[in-house]
Write a protein that holds these residues in place. Structure first.
Motif, PDB file in Angstrom:
ATOM      1  N   LYS A   1       0.845  -1.185   0.000  1.00  0.00           N
ATOM      2  CA  LYS A   1       0.000   0.000   0.000  1.00  0.00           C
ATOM      3  C   LYS A   1       0.884   1.239   0.000  1.00  0.00           C
ATOM      4  N   GLN A   2       0.322   2.367  -0.380  1.00  0.00           N
ATOM      5  CA  GLN A   2       1.062   3.612  -0.393  1.00  0.00           C
ATOM      6  C   GLN A   2       1.694   3.843   0.973  1.00  0.00           C
ATOM      7  N   GLY A   3       2.988   4.138   0.978  1.00  0.00           N
ATOM      8  CA  GLY A   3       3.705   4.390   2.223  1.00  0.00           C
ATOM      9  C   GLY A   3       4.290   3.146   2.871  1.00  0.00           C
ATOM     10  N   GLU A   4       4.033   1.947   2.324  1.00  0.00           N
ATOM     11  CA  GLU A   4       4.539   0.710   2.912  1.00  0.00           C
ATOM     12  C   GLU A   4       5.893   0.279   2.349  1.00  0.00           C
ATOM     13  N   GLY A   5       6.446   1.015   1.418  1.00  0.00           N
ATOM     14  CA  GLY A   5       7.740   0.652   0.838  1.00  0.00           C
ATOM     15  C   GLY A   5       8.872   0.949   1.807  1.00  0.00           C
ATOM     16  N   PRO A   6      10.103   0.772   1.356  1.00  0.00           N
ATOM     17  CA  PRO A   6      11.247   1.015   2.231  1.00  0.00           C
ATOM     18  C   PRO A   6      11.374   2.494   2.588  1.00  0.00           C
ATOM     19  N   SER A   7      11.953   2.751   3.741  1.00  0.00           N
ATOM     20  CA  SER A   7      12.158   4.134   4.190  1.00  0.00           C
ATOM     21  C   SER A   7      13.275   4.780   3.367  1.00  0.00           C
ATOM     22  N   GLU A   8      13.339   6.097   3.415  1.00  0.00           N
ATOM     23  CA  GLU A   8      14.424   6.823   2.743  1.00  0.00           C
ATOM     24  C   GLU A   8      15.771   6.351   3.269  1.00  0.00           C
ATOM     25  N   ALA A   9      15.873   6.149   4.594  1.00  0.00           N
ATOM     26  CA  ALA A   9      17.132   5.705   5.200  1.00  0.00           C
ATOM     27  C   ALA A   9      17.550   4.343   4.651  1.00  0.00           C
ATOM     28  N   LYS A  10      16.600   3.435   4.504  1.00  0.00           N
ATOM     29  CA  LYS A  10      16.909   2.111   3.976  1.00  0.00           C
ATOM     30  C   LYS A  10      17.345   2.207   2.510  1.00  0.00           C
TER      31      LYS A  10
END
Length: 94
Positions: free
Chosen positions: A11-20
């Protein structure tokens, strides 16, 4: 929405974080052997997240490369590397 979208895709927002993604990279080792027995080995290194960041960049650059008059192949189905060759490579490097 479709079953595929509801069950398999994040879902939108469930991808990897910017840090990752900042820690992501891709290193490819390629081997080749010529007709006369010569062998080469090379490495390609992409210092960014290959899943989210670079996939999107490659799609955009492949689409833009299609606008170049030097790109094209006759008949069949081709990969971007096959029909766009050095035009695409230069776009990805630059």
């Amino acid at each position: 929405g479709s079953l595929f979208r509801r069950t398999l895709l994040p879902k939108q927002g469930e991808g990897p974080s910017e840090a990752k993604m900042d820690k992501g990279f891709l290193k490819i080792t390629a081997f080749a052997e010529g007709d006369k027995g010569g062998r080469v080995k090379c490495w390609l290194y992409f210092p960014t997240d290959p899943g989210y960041r670079d996939t999107a960049r490659m799609l955009v650059e492949s689409g833009l490369a299609l606008l170049d008059p030097d790109v094209g192949a006759e008949g069949g189905v081709f990969t971007p590397a096959t029909c766009q060759g050095s035009v695409l490579l230069q776009r990805l490097i630059n």
